[in-house]
Design an enzyme around this catalytic site. Structure first.
Site, PDB file in Angstrom:
ATOM      1  N   GLY A 159      57.299  60.777  51.442  1.00 52.48           N
ATOM      2  CA  GLY A 159      56.514  60.054  50.444  1.00 52.48           C
ATOM      3  C   GLY A 159      56.796  58.566  50.351  1.00 52.48           C
ATOM      4  O   GLY A 159      55.896  57.756  50.122  1.00 52.48           O
ATOM      5  N   GLY A 208      53.908  64.159  53.552  1.00 52.82           N
ATOM      6  CA  GLY A 208      54.929  63.616  54.432  1.00 52.82           C
ATOM      7  C   GLY A 208      56.033  62.964  53.628  1.00 52.82           C
ATOM      8  O   GLY A 208      56.192  63.236  52.433  1.00 52.82           O
ATOM      9  N   ARG A 217      62.746  60.756  40.705  1.00 57.04           N
ATOM     10  CA  ARG A 217      62.062  60.336  41.937  1.00 57.04           C
ATOM     11  C   ARG A 217      60.620  60.876  41.964  1.00 57.04           C
ATOM     12  O   ARG A 217      60.364  62.035  41.691  1.00 57.04           O
ATOM     13  CB  ARG A 217      62.821  60.856  43.149  1.00 57.04           C
ATOM     14  CG  ARG A 217      62.226  60.466  44.506  1.00 57.04           C
ATOM     15  CD  ARG A 217      61.295  61.526  45.065  1.00 57.04           C
ATOM     16  NE  ARG A 217      60.777  61.158  46.372  1.00 57.04           N
ATOM     17  CZ  ARG A 217      59.794  61.818  47.001  1.00 57.04           C
ATOM     18  NH1 ARG A 217      59.245  62.851  46.440  1.00 57.04           N
ATOM     19  NH2 ARG A 217      59.374  61.424  48.166  1.00 57.04           N
ATOM     20  N   VAL A 218      59.683  60.001  42.278  1.00 57.61           N
ATOM     21  CA  VAL A 218      58.280  60.386  42.438  1.00 57.61           C
ATOM     22  C   VAL A 218      57.830  59.914  43.814  1.00 57.61           C
ATOM     23  O   VAL A 218      58.127  58.786  44.225  1.00 57.61           O
ATOM     24  CB  VAL A 218      57.398  59.744  41.335  1.00 57.61           C
ATOM     25  CG1 VAL A 218      55.932  60.061  41.592  1.00 57.61           C
ATOM     26  CG2 VAL A 218      57.815  60.240  39.948  1.00 57.61           C
ATOM     27  N   THR A 227      53.918  70.425  50.567  1.00 56.52           N
ATOM     28  CA  THR A 227      52.964  69.837  49.614  1.00 56.52           C
ATOM     29  C   THR A 227      51.563  70.335  49.962  1.00 56.52           C
ATOM     30  O   THR A 227      51.271  70.614  51.124  1.00 56.52           O
ATOM     31  CB  THR A 227      53.020  68.296  49.753  1.00 56.52           C
ATOM     32  OG1 THR A 227      54.237  67.858  49.157  1.00 56.52           O
ATOM     33  CG2 THR A 227      51.859  67.598  49.071  1.00 56.52           C
TER      34      THR A 227
HETATM   35  N1  ASP Z   1      54.771  63.640  50.146  1.00 59.01           N
HETATM   36  C1  ASP Z   1      55.530  64.508  49.288  1.00 59.01           C
HETATM   37  C2  ASP Z   1      56.535  63.688  48.535  1.00 59.01           C
HETATM   38  O1  ASP Z   1      57.083  62.752  49.102  1.00 59.01           O
HETATM   39  C3  ASP Z   1      56.231  65.589  50.017  1.00 59.01           C
HETATM   40  C4  ASP Z   1      55.407  66.378  51.005  1.00 59.01           C
HETATM   41  O2  ASP Z   1      54.365  65.943  51.438  1.00 59.01           O
HETATM   42  O3  ASP Z   1      55.815  67.519  51.347  1.00 59.01           O
HETATM   43  O4  ASP Z   1      56.811  63.991  47.393  1.00 59.01           O
END
Ligand code: ASP
Length: 317
Positions: free
Chosen positions: A235, A233, A210-211, A182
């Site tokens: 999420g 991280g 999923r979000v 991300t």
């Molecule tokens: N935080 C993001 C999510 O859960 C994923 C990531 O940070 O790589 O969608």
């Protein structure tokens, strides 16, 4: 920065996650650092010319979305159906204006659409088909076919994850290490204003619309007059800890420094619940923080004294 202008600062991330030093070739590491440099430069050029933090974080995130090496824009992970659903958000500190989109499939640069939601609609957040419909009314937003986001690396990750899931049914809910790459940016401009932006393809093999935290104001992204934060991280844990806002709230209510607040949330609160990840943050004095509880976090920074750098592992290596 010229001697007469006020200090500015910029921090970017290209995601936290399980990054093994011995599995990252020198050539890959160099390409990642080059892409981080390009994104830093995109934001830096704006801030050095007296531009605003909002433009700087958008430009830095667009540069990272355009790189196939990060999980945002081109290079986004695949969902369980083999498609890409992208999320992004942006926030300006002193006005507390914010915009976000989730589950979009044809928007080349989701962070741009998040900003347009903020500036050209009365809303803060739009999702999937509705967000696409809104984008239809905004000709400046570039559209692409969903397979434009495809990359071989992410396809292999999906296949491995689906094979792992079939083989280890009991472990299917353990998403540790399933996120990666991300992107986000936070900036303090020479006018003393702060902004933050985050963009992601989410998690490999995600289902059911999923979000994660990235498009959620307060969870993955926050900016006010004290600080600006972008998270990366697992999420679900960032949502449950309202990570980005909690860092700001600790500064406001407890009088914590940015470093103390960011460390408490990223290194204690999130791991206490069983999650992991990292965040980048900047405060109104230009102090920066980049804690993470994973083995690595792609990151880059320009400090108010003009020093800049990129790092992946440990102590700003
Ligand atoms: N935080 C993001 C999510 O859960 C994923 C990531 O940070 O790589 O969608």
């Amino acid at each position: 920065m010229t001697s007469s202008s006020k200090p500015f600062a910029l921090v970017i991330h290209g995601g936290a996650g399980v990054i093994e030093r011995d599995q990252l070739s020198a050539a890959d590491e160099q390409s990642i650092r080059d892409d981080l440099e390009r994104a830093l430069e995109a934001g830096h050029a704006i801030l050095a010319n007296g531009g605003n933090a909002l433009d700087a974080v958008e430009a830095a995130v667009v540069a990272l979305e355009e790189s196939p090496r990060f999980n945002a824009g081109k290079g986004s992970v695949y969902n369980a159906e083999g498609r890409h659903e992208l999320d992004a958000s942006i926030m300006e500190g002193h006005t507390r204006r914010a915009g976000a989109v989730a589950g979009v499939e044809t928007i080349r640069n989701p962070v741009k659409l998040a900003r347009v939601v903020m500036e050209h609609s009365p809303h803060v957040m739009m999702i999937s088909a509705g967000a696409e419909q809104f984008a239809d009314t905004q000709p400046q937003i570039e559209r692409v076919a969903n397979d434009w986001f495809d990359t071989d690396t992410r396809r292999v990750q999906l296949e491995l994850e689906q094979a792992r899931e079939r083989a280890t049914k009991a472990d299917a809910d353990n998403l540790r290490g399933k996120y990666f790459g991300t992107v986000g940016a936070v900036a303090l401009d020479a006018h003393g204003n702060l902004a933050a932006a985050t963009s992601t393809g989410g998690m490999t093999n995600k289902r059911y619309g999923r979000v994660g935290d990235s498009p959620l104001i307060g969870a993955g992204t926050w900016a006010d007059e004290r600080c600006a934060v972008s998270g990366t991280g697992w999420g679900e844990f960032f949502i449950r800890n309202v990570v980005a806002h909690d860092i700001a709230a600790r500064m406001a209510y407890r009088g914590d420094t940015l470093a103390v607040a960011a460390d408490a949330v990223i290194l204690q609160r999130v791991p206490e619940l069983g999650g992991d990840g990292g965040a980048i943050a900047v405060d109104s004095d230009g102090n920066i923080a980049m804690p993470f509880s994973t083995s690595g976090m792609y990151r880059g920074w320009v400090r108010p004294d003009g020093t800049r750098g990129t790092a992946i592992f440990g102590e700003n290596d």
